[in-house]
Write an enzyme that holds these catalytic residues in place. Structure first.
Site, short mmCIF file in Angstrom:
data_model
loop_
_atom_site.label_atom_id
_atom_site.label_comp_id
_atom_site.label_asym_id
_atom_site.label_seq_id
_atom_site.Cartn_x
_atom_site.Cartn_y
_atom_site.Cartn_z
N ASN A 238 37.00 35.09 44.30
CA ASN A 238 37.16 34.78 42.87
C ASN A 238 38.59 34.28 42.69
OD1 ASN A 238 37.44 34.80 40.10
ND2 ASN A 238 37.26 37.03 39.89
N TRP A 239 38.70 32.98 42.44
CA TRP A 239 40.05 32.40 42.31
C TRP A 239 40.68 32.67 40.95
CZ3 TRP A 239 40.36 26.89 45.02
CH2 TRP A 239 40.26 27.07 46.40
N LYS A 240 39.88 33.21 40.03
CA LYS A 240 40.38 33.51 38.67
C LYS A 240 41.04 32.25 38.08
CE LYS A 240 40.62 38.32 39.96
NZ LYS A 240 41.23 39.63 39.83
N HIS B 150 32.88 40.44 34.83
CA HIS B 150 34.10 40.86 35.52
C HIS B 150 34.97 41.68 34.57
CE1 HIS B 150 38.04 40.67 37.44
NE2 HIS B 150 37.38 40.43 38.56
N GLU C 214 37.97 41.66 33.91
CA GLU C 214 38.93 40.88 33.11
C GLU C 214 38.23 40.22 31.91
OE1 GLU C 214 40.61 38.73 36.42
OE2 GLU C 214 41.46 40.62 37.14
N GLU D 264 33.73 47.24 41.30
CA GLU D 264 35.17 46.99 41.35
C GLU D 264 35.90 47.99 40.46
OE1 GLU D 264 36.06 42.64 42.34
OE2 GLU D 264 35.43 42.63 40.26
N GLY E 154 43.87 43.82 41.83
CA GLY E 154 45.17 43.16 41.74
C GLY E 154 46.36 44.10 41.79
N SER F 117 41.54 44.69 45.61
CA SER F 117 42.59 44.64 46.63
C SER F 117 42.04 44.66 48.06
CB SER F 117 43.59 45.79 46.42
OG SER F 117 44.24 45.65 45.17
N GLY G 208 39.77 38.80 45.13
CA GLY G 208 40.58 37.98 44.23
C GLY G 208 41.73 37.34 44.98
N GLY G 209 42.89 37.97 44.92
CA GLY G 209 44.12 37.39 45.46
C GLY G 209 43.99 36.89 46.90
P1 PGA Z 1 41.82 41.46 43.84
O1 PGA Z 1 40.72 41.06 42.73
O2 PGA Z 1 41.17 41.25 45.19
O3 PGA Z 1 42.96 40.53 43.60
O4 PGA Z 1 42.15 42.90 43.60
C1 PGA Z 1 39.37 41.43 42.89
C2 PGA Z 1 38.56 40.92 41.75
O5 PGA Z 1 39.01 40.98 40.60
O6 PGA Z 1 37.42 40.46 41.95
#
Ligand code: PGA
Length: 245
Positions: free
Chosen positions: A9-11, A91, A93, A160, A166, A205, A226-227
């Protein structure tokens, strides 16, 4: 056994200049024993879908309605038309930044399936909910209310914990085992044997250094990353760890 899935997920990160990362990710994905998905931001969905062979493309959200007066939103059919086959819904967020409820996530999930997309439905507790001892009721409630009734074919669930997203704080294997075991039981109770085939991804993470330990946990069928999905140098070792799990 559920399908193994490495999803990135590149957000709100990435422009066309970053499509070169897809090429490098695809090289690893093509030989891997798992499905690899990248969810770039909406403006580069079509370019990513045209660019990618050996990996699948997903969007990060869709609207629940098929079309209409919803400025700034994109429908599931538009995402499909752009060449994507997956969409993340619910998600944390989106739930936090946009106040999305389980009922709205369910509607998005239904819209995604109607348009031929596979939804990646996200659930997870906040730190306050965990510290209050409410984790299981919250997460099982999200699962119950965010997923559609009937045939679960094509559904993907990502657990998650919000406090691990993050932050660099990963849930321990014991904690992940407890949660994924409970989620698998709930899916079987709801959908019967087909529930056991729904891929259950862990997210929060996930990094090259912890991926193998996480993928060794029972009922973990992959990760939503994500990251560490932004750069092939980080994501490729995660794909390889899942392929070998
Ligand atoms: P992260 O994000 O790997 O940067 O913790 C995971 C996600 O939100 O899907």
């Amino acid at each position: 056994m559920p399908e193994k899935i490495a999803a990135g997920n590149w957000k709100m990160n990435g422009t066309r200049a970053d499509l070169a990362q897809l090429t490098a990710i695809a090289q690893t994905a093509q030989g891997a024993q798992c499905t690899t998905i990248i969810c770039p931001p909406a403006p580069i969905l079509m370019a990513a879908a045209d660019h990618a062979t050996g990996i699948h493309i997903g969007a990060q959200d869709c609207h629940a309605q098929p079309q209409g007066a919803h400025t700034g939103d994109i429908s599931a059919a538009m995402i499909r038309d752009a060449g994507a086959a997956y969409v993340i819904v619910g998600h944390s967020e989106r739930r936090t930044d946009h106040g999305e409820t389980n009922a709205q996530v369910l509607d998005k999930c239904t819209a995604a399936r109607a348009a031929g997309l596979r939804p990646i439905v996200c659930i997870g507790e906040t730190l306050a909910e965990r510290e209050a001892g409410n984790t299981l009721p919250i997460v099982l409630g999200q699962l119950a209310q965010s997923l559609p009734d009937g045939d679960p074919t094509g559904l993907i669930v990502a657990y998650e914990p919000v406090w691990a997203i993050g932050t660099g704080k990963t849930a321990t294997p014991d904690l992940i085992a407890e949660m994924h075991g409970a989620l698998c039981d709930a899916l079987v109770a709801r959908y019967g044997a087909a529930g056991a085939d729904i891929p259950l991804l862990y997210g929060g993470s996930v990094k090259p250094g912890n991926a193998a330990d996480i993928f060794a946990v029972p009922h973990v069928n992959g990760a939503l990353v994500g990251g560490a999905s932004l750069r092939a140098d980080d994501f490729n070792p995660i794909i390889t760890a899942l392929s070998q799990a």
